[in-house]
Design a protein around this motif. Structure first.
Motif, PDB file in Angstrom:
ATOM      1  N   LEU A  25       0.830  -1.204   0.000  1.00  9.51           N
ATOM      2  CA  LEU A  25       0.000   0.000   0.000  1.00  9.51           C
ATOM      3  C   LEU A  25       0.865   1.255   0.000  1.00  9.51           C
ATOM      4  CD1 LEU A  25      -2.830   1.208   0.117  1.00  9.51           C
ATOM      5  CD2 LEU A  25      -2.715   1.064   2.606  1.00  9.51           C
ATOM      6  N   ARG A  26       1.907   1.263   0.855  1.00 10.97           N
ATOM      7  CA  ARG A  26       2.822   2.414   0.886  1.00 10.97           C
ATOM      8  C   ARG A  26       3.524   2.584  -0.459  1.00 10.97           C
ATOM      9  NH1 ARG A  26       3.928   0.302   6.057  1.00 10.97           N
ATOM     10  NH2 ARG A  26       5.856  -0.687   5.273  1.00 10.97           N
ATOM     11  N   PHE A  27       3.909   1.459  -1.060  1.00 12.67           N
ATOM     12  CA  PHE A  27       4.572   1.520  -2.371  1.00 12.67           C
ATOM     13  C   PHE A  27       3.640   2.099  -3.429  1.00 12.67           C
ATOM     14  CE2 PHE A  27       5.574  -0.492  -6.485  1.00 12.67           C
ATOM     15  CZ  PHE A  27       6.894  -0.090  -6.649  1.00 12.67           C
ATOM     16  N   GLU A  28       2.400   1.662  -3.430  1.00 15.84           N
ATOM     17  CA  GLU A  28       1.435   2.165  -4.418  1.00 15.84           C
ATOM     18  C   GLU A  28       1.173   3.653  -4.216  1.00 15.84           C
ATOM     19  OE1 GLU A  28      -1.925  -0.349  -3.932  1.00 15.84           O
ATOM     20  OE2 GLU A  28      -0.962  -2.098  -4.896  1.00 15.84           O
ATOM     21  N   GLU A  29       1.143   4.089  -2.949  1.00 14.79           N
ATOM     22  CA  GLU A  29       0.955   5.508  -2.677  1.00 14.79           C
ATOM     23  C   GLU A  29       2.127   6.323  -3.186  1.00 14.79           C
ATOM     24  OE1 GLU A  29       0.427   5.599   1.516  1.00 14.79           O
ATOM     25  OE2 GLU A  29      -1.744   5.117   1.442  1.00 14.79           O
ATOM     26  N   ARG A  30       3.331   5.790  -2.981  1.00  8.99           N
ATOM     27  CA  ARG A  30       4.534   6.473  -3.462  1.00  8.99           C
ATOM     28  C   ARG A  30       4.516   6.556  -4.982  1.00  8.99           C
ATOM     29  NH1 ARG A  30       8.652  10.103  -3.244  1.00  8.99           N
ATOM     30  NH2 ARG A  30      10.621   9.242  -3.999  1.00  8.99           N
ATOM     31  N   VAL A  31       4.191   5.454  -5.653  1.00  8.26           N
ATOM     32  CA  VAL A  31       4.136   5.442  -7.113  1.00  8.26           C
ATOM     33  C   VAL A  31       3.071   6.404  -7.620  1.00  8.26           C
ATOM     34  CG1 VAL A  31       3.573   4.030  -9.145  1.00  8.26           C
ATOM     35  CG2 VAL A  31       5.068   3.105  -7.355  1.00  8.26           C
ATOM     36  N   ASN A  32       1.912   6.402  -6.957  1.00  3.20           N
ATOM     37  CA  ASN A  32       0.835   7.305  -7.371  1.00  3.20           C
ATOM     38  C   ASN A  32       1.261   8.762  -7.228  1.00  3.20           C
ATOM     39  OD1 ASN A  32      -2.123   7.723  -8.053  1.00  3.20           O
ATOM     40  ND2 ASN A  32      -1.979   8.830  -6.121  1.00  3.20           N
ATOM     41  N   SER A  33       1.980   9.076  -6.146  1.00  4.34           N
ATOM     42  CA  SER A  33       2.452  10.441  -5.932  1.00  4.34           C
ATOM     43  C   SER A  33       3.405  10.866  -7.055  1.00  4.34           C
ATOM     44  CB  SER A  33       3.155  10.540  -4.583  1.00  4.34           C
ATOM     45  OG  SER A  33       3.805  11.784  -4.431  1.00  4.34           O
ATOM     46  N   LEU A  34       4.290   9.950  -7.442  1.00  8.04           N
ATOM     47  CA  LEU A  34       5.287  10.286  -8.466  1.00  8.04           C
ATOM     48  C   LEU A  34       4.695  10.303  -9.871  1.00  8.04           C
ATOM     49  CD1 LEU A  34       8.287   8.163  -7.149  1.00  8.04           C
ATOM     50  CD2 LEU A  34       8.126  10.659  -7.170  1.00  8.04           C
ATOM     51  N   MET A  35       3.751   9.409 -10.135  1.00 10.41           N
ATOM     52  CA  MET A  35       3.282   9.235 -11.505  1.00 10.41           C
ATOM     53  C   MET A  35       1.980   9.985 -11.808  1.00 10.41           C
ATOM     54  SD  MET A  35       5.662   7.438 -12.822  1.00 10.41           S
ATOM     55  CE  MET A  35       4.878   7.256 -14.420  1.00 10.41           C
ATOM     56  N   HIS A  36       1.179  10.267 -10.792  1.00 15.78           N
ATOM     57  CA  HIS A  36      -0.141  10.862 -11.056  1.00 15.78           C
ATOM     58  C   HIS A  36      -0.361  12.197 -10.340  1.00 15.78           C
ATOM     59  CE1 HIS A  36      -1.109   7.173 -13.101  1.00 15.78           C
ATOM     60  NE2 HIS A  36      -0.803   6.466 -12.026  1.00 15.78           N
ATOM     61  N   ASP A  37       0.167  12.328  -9.149  1.00 18.66           N
ATOM     62  CA  ASP A  37       0.002  13.588  -8.415  1.00 18.66           C
ATOM     63  C   ASP A  37       1.122  14.543  -8.805  1.00 18.66           C
ATOM     64  OD1 ASP A  37      -0.844  15.543  -6.696  1.00 18.66           O
ATOM     65  OD2 ASP A  37       0.077  14.636  -4.916  1.00 18.66           O
ATOM     66  N   VAL A  38       1.103  14.939 -10.059  1.00 16.59           N
ATOM     67  CA  VAL A  38       2.189  15.768 -10.594  1.00 16.59           C
ATOM     68  C   VAL A  38       1.664  17.180 -10.851  1.00 16.59           C
ATOM     69  CG1 VAL A  38       3.458  13.865 -11.626  1.00 16.59           C
ATOM     70  CG2 VAL A  38       1.661  14.972 -12.939  1.00 16.59           C
ATOM     71  N   PRO A  39       2.506  18.182 -10.667  1.00 11.38           N
ATOM     72  CA  PRO A  39       2.043  19.568 -10.860  1.00 11.38           C
ATOM     73  C   PRO A  39       1.846  19.896 -12.331  1.00 11.38           C
ATOM     74  CG  PRO A  39       4.406  19.526 -10.413  1.00 11.38           C
ATOM     75  CD  PRO A  39       3.915  18.114 -10.233  1.00 11.38           C
ATOM     76  N   ASP A  40       0.907  20.793 -12.595  1.00 12.44           N
ATOM     77  CA  ASP A  40       0.761  21.310 -13.951  1.00 12.44           C
ATOM     78  C   ASP A  40       2.015  22.086 -14.332  1.00 12.44           C
ATOM     79  OD1 ASP A  40      -1.783  20.328 -14.546  1.00 12.44           O
ATOM     80  OD2 ASP A  40      -2.750  21.967 -13.453  1.00 12.44           O
ATOM     81  N   LEU A  41       2.346  22.052 -15.604  1.00  9.93           N
ATOM     82  CA  LEU A  41       3.501  22.799 -16.083  1.00  9.93           C
ATOM     83  C   LEU A  41       3.051  24.201 -16.468  1.00  9.93           C
ATOM     84  CD1 LEU A  41       5.183  20.053 -18.301  1.00  9.93           C
ATOM     85  CD2 LEU A  41       5.924  20.850 -16.063  1.00  9.93           C
ATOM     86  N   PRO A  42       3.662  25.218 -15.898  1.00 11.25           N
ATOM     87  CA  PRO A  42       3.203  26.585 -16.176  1.00 11.25           C
ATOM     88  C   PRO A  42       3.708  27.106 -17.516  1.00 11.25           C
ATOM     89  CG  PRO A  42       5.083  26.652 -14.694  1.00 11.25           C
ATOM     90  CD  PRO A  42       4.786  25.197 -14.925  1.00 11.25           C
TER      91      PRO A  42
END
Length: 897
Positions: free
Chosen positions: A771-788
């Motif tokens: 679960l922690r691994f999936e959260e880490r992967v989700n943070s890196l791969m999906h919770d990414v900032p918009d590019l200005p």
């Protein structure tokens, strides 16, 4: 969108990947032969593999007809042990390149001296001399031609600077195959009377010849072959041997591709000497050769360079280890003098000038300037030379900071155009052509087109996006025919030595446009398009049409900057400025002033020499080295994406992930997609708006739980693998002419070890760990900032006119305004004040260039109004290195109220 493209468009199909896997084919044959020798395999399998190699080996001097005939006899007469022993020796000699040095490798029986007094048993083939091969294209079954080849061999002497072996074929198609497959070929001798069609069964050959736009003219087939080979590999020396009226052939326009025309029946010695002289001309390195002579002289120095001659180093009790580490020659070859046989980089008149002239010719340019301060300085030099204060430069906002600082120094007004974003990987691609055309059309409407001086783009980008340079320049010139183009090819200098990538380089595209303009059909094409567009075409029409310029109006002005040290064998900071500019001589004084302004007056001699030597290497072996680099990149991509465990945690991004579909008009997805062949890749290279440099490999590591910086550190600290560019969830791997298959094997082993470690940890930590691994992967791969995107310059730094809001701005004024403390203020990034200013004003205006690493592009430039998008992006950044920003003080702003 109009599909009409300029006349003469053609593509080249890389039908011969065999050159890169030749040694593998020999090893496959050997494995099959060993099974056959042990009574475990079928002789038919050996026969098929041998025949496949036999068709290929006619294009190489080694192992040659004698050894191949001996192998065939062993196979025919069932001499299994003898076949295995000879095949093993040939295989290893090809892999280790022993055949270039040891004459015994050429003999079936080492006790036999096949070459009489030219070679002797145990004698080195080259005696330490460089080895190359000469392609002889001559009519088949001709005793006279065979006699000429023997006479050519007989001319060779131990006193020759180099040693070569001939490769003999008898037709057009085999000749093209040979120079495609065999990177040892440095010269070609073409006799008249050759055939067109190959006797070999080579897949896709007819299609490739068709794509080369070759129309068979039997009366001039030899000359036509010379033109074709020169287009494919322009570094080759080509000699034409004629029985009839060689002087008439020499006067043919196509003879420009030929180094010399000889009378075939009387010139074996002349041909031999010409071949050696041609290779010698490329081998000579004017500055490096002179520097070696200088280092051998007993010189007393009374100038300000204590380490020259090395006495202060080698006689020291305390720094002698530096001399022992670097070696004596480094210090013997140092001087601050520009006399006594040396030359000045700032005002070259001798060997540096000659070295630059050779480099210009090698890279397809008209002029070349060596730069020892890196391409950052090269870019500033070009910008200063081509533009004056107040000129507008259309520029990619995500280009290297040297371009932005160059505009600050020169007082130029950047008109920023945006690249397409790849939000999921926290990186930008390249600038769509429509964005560039729209900028030009807007400036034309505003009456500012005469202020626009240049288009400034990065080709290829750090992440490998390569422009369709030909199309960009043609369409922009259709709107403004005297535009200057600055192509920053810091990462792409090697591409000139690939016939497939060369058309996408600045110099390659400029050469094409020159030929197109010289063709009378170009005017007809232009006029036909003007009739189709009508008198008042809308912007929408212009944006969606492949525009052609009026060739009668075009002033072709192209500058290319190369970080020679980034992709060739030059010392760090070695760079070149390549020029093809019809107006060069009118701005040459300005360019010299720019050089005086930016170049050091104490350039490093070893750096200059390395630029000279890098050119030599690429001319003589660049074709093979670049092919190998591309093949290694394919191996890395394939091994990672197809491995059952590694691909679970890591992935190499293909063109389908790196380039949106609308910019891949050919439909090309990636090299590794099943069913994709080189025909698809060639179509993409020719037609698509963007193409992905195969040597630049974006490896996604976020799916393994690593951010880019973290993974880069792991590879360096634990596994001694170095790289530099990272993003939030990826790292960039680059293959180059330095890499070997051993490097690939090490990389794959390391990725397998890391993947295994991740797998084991997930197994041991149970559901909570997963679960922690999936959260880490989700943070890196999906919770990414918009590019200005770039917002706009504050009105104080814009010069609005005609009621239109100017996009370009005075970046210099804003930059120097920040030098006075009373003009600046600071606002903390995460403060309530920052949020209030975003909502209520007054606007926050950046005082600095702010550049996070990664991603490495300026998210703020001096004078830019800071938007909420930029603030949100900065707040989500998890990188430590942000140039131009001090976290303890906050954003540095200009006080404008």
């Amino acid at each position: 969108m109009s599909s009409q493209a300029p006349v003469g468009t053609s593509s080249l199909d890389q039908i011969f990947s065999l050159g890169a896997v030749r040694s593998d084919l020999w090893r496959d044959l050997l494995v099959a032969a060993q099974k056959w020798a042990r009574q475990e395999g079928d002789s038919q399998v050996v026969q098929e593999k041998f025949q496949h190699l036999r068709d290929l080996e006619i294009l190489h001097a080694y192992p040659g007809r004698h050894l191949m005939a001996t192998l065939a006899a062993h196979l025919q007469e069932d001499r299994r042990t003898a076949f295995v022993e000879l095949a093993s020796r040939i295989s290893f000699a090809i892999l280790a390149r022993y055949y270039k040095d040891d004459s015994r490798e050429w003999e079936a029986n080492n006790d036999v001296d096949h070459y009489g007094d030219i070679r002797h048993e145990g004698e080195s083939l080259g005696g330490g001399r460089p080895y190359f091969e000469v392609l002889v294209v001559a009519p088949g079954n001709s005793p006279r031609v065979e006699r000429n080849v023997q006479l050519l061999r007989a001319q060779r002497r131990k006193e020759d600077d180099f040693v070569y072996e001939p490769v003999v074929v008898d037709n057009f198609q085999d000749a093209f195959c040979a120079i495609s497959v065999n990177s040892n070929i440095c010269a070609v001798a073409i006799f008249e009377g050759i055939d067109f069609k190959s006797k070999q069964s080579v897949p896709l050959l007819d299609q490739a010849i068709q794509e080369l736009d070759v129309h068979v003219d039997e009366s001039h087939l030899a000359l036509q072959l010379a033109v074709t080979l020169a287009d494919y590999r322009p570094e080759l020396d080509i000699y034409l041997l004629s029985d009839l009226r060689p002087e008439e052939i020499a006067s043919d326009e196509r003879a420009k591709s030929v180094r010399r025309v000889l009378y075939a029946v009387e010139e074996p010695m002349e041909l031999h000497l010409s071949i050696l002289e041609g290779v010698r001309a490329r081998y000579q390195t004017p500055f490096f050769d002179n520097l070696k002579r200088y280092a051998s002289k007993p010189i007393s120095t009374f100038h300000a360079l204590p380490i020259a001659r090395g006495k202060s180093v080698f006689k020291s009790d305390w720094i002698r280890d530096m001399g022992e580490f670097y070696g004596l020659n480094l210090f013997l070859a140092e001087s601050s003098a520009t006399t006594g046989g040396l030359d000045s980089l700032l005002e070259p008149t001798g060997n540096i000038k000659k070295a630059q002239e050779r480099a210009a010719k090698a890279f397809g340019a008209e002029h070349c300037f060596f730069v020892t301060n890196g391409t950052s300085t090269s870019n500033k030099m070009v910008l200063m030379a081509i533009a004056q204060p107040g000129d507008i430069i259309i520029v990619d906002r995500n280009c290297h900071k040297s371009h932005h600082y160059g505009m600050v120094l020169g007082g130029l007004q950047p008109y920023y155009v945006e690249a397409f974003p790849m939000k999921e990987y926290s990186m930008y691609g390249a600038v769509p052509l429509q964005n560039i055309k729209r900028a030009l059309l807007n400036l034309k409407k505003e009456g500012k087109l005469d202020q626009v001086r240049a288009v400034d783009l990065t080709n290829c980008t750090f992440d490998g996006h390569v422009y369709n340079t030909r199309r960009v320049m043609l369409e922009c010139l259709a709107i403004k025919p005297d535009l200057v183009f600055l192509w920053d090819e810091a990462w792409f200098g090697f591409a000139h030595w690939s016939p497939f990538l060369r058309p996408r380089t600045a110099m390659g595209a400029a050469s094409y446009i020159e030929k197109w303009m010289a063709n009378p059909e170009s005017v007809k094409e232009y006029e036909r398009q003007q009739q189709e567009l009508g008198d008042n075409p809308s912007d929408e029409q212009l944006l969606n049409t492949y525009l052609l310029p009026d060739p009668r109006q075009v002033r072709l002005r192209v500058y290319q900057t190369n970080s020679t040290h980034k992709s060739m064998s030059a010392i760090r900071q070695g760079s070149m400025v390549l020029v093809k500019d019809v107006d060069f001589y009118s701005i040459e004084p300005q360019l010299h002033e720019a050089i005086f302004t930016h170049a050091t007056t104490s350039p490093n001699q070893q750096l200059i020499a390395s630029l000279d030597v890098a050119r030599r290497q690429m001319e003589l072996e660049g074709y093979g080295l670049v092919n190998n680099a591309i093949q290694i990149a394919f191996d890395i991509r394939s091994q990672i994406n197809k491995h059952p465990l590694i691909s679970r945690y890591f992935q190499v991004l293909g063109a389908d992930k790196m380039i949106p579909a609308e910019y891949r008009q050919s439909g090309f997805q990636d090299f590794l997609v099943e069913g994709t062949n080189w025909d698809d890749a060639v179509c993409s290279i020719r037609d698509d708006e963007f193409f992905l440099d195969p040597t630049r490999i974006t490896l996604v590591c976020g799916t393994a739980g690593f951010d880019g910086t973290q993974f880069k550190q792991l590879l360096a600290d634990k596994f001694d693998i170095q790289l530099n560019k990272t993003s939030r969830n990826s790292v960039l791997l680059q293959s180059n002419i330095n890499n070997t298959r051993s490097d690939v094997a090490h990389l794959i082993r390391v990725l397998l070890e890391i993947s295994s470690d991740v797998e084991q940890k997930l197994t041991k930590t149970g559901e909570q760990g997963k679960l922690r691994f999936e959260e880490r992967v989700n943070s890196l791969m999906h919770d990414v900032p918009d590019l200005p995107n770039f917002s706009h310059f504050h009105e104080k730094f814009r010069h609005d006119s005609n009621g239109a809001v100017a996009v370009e701005g005075n970046i210099r004024e804003a930059f120097f305004m920040s030098w006075k403390e009373e003009n600046c203020e600071y606002v903390a990034l995460n403060s309530e004040e920052c949020d209030r200013r975003l909502k209520e004003g007054p606007p926050m205006v950046s005082a600095k260039m702010v550049i996070p690493y990664p991603p490495g592009f300026p998210i703020l430039v001096p004078g830019q109004v800071i938007s909420r998008d930029t603030i949100e992006f900065m707040r989500k950044l998890d990188v430590k290195e942000v140039h131009g920003y001090e976290a303890s003080r906050g954003l540095q702003l200009l006080k404008l109220r």
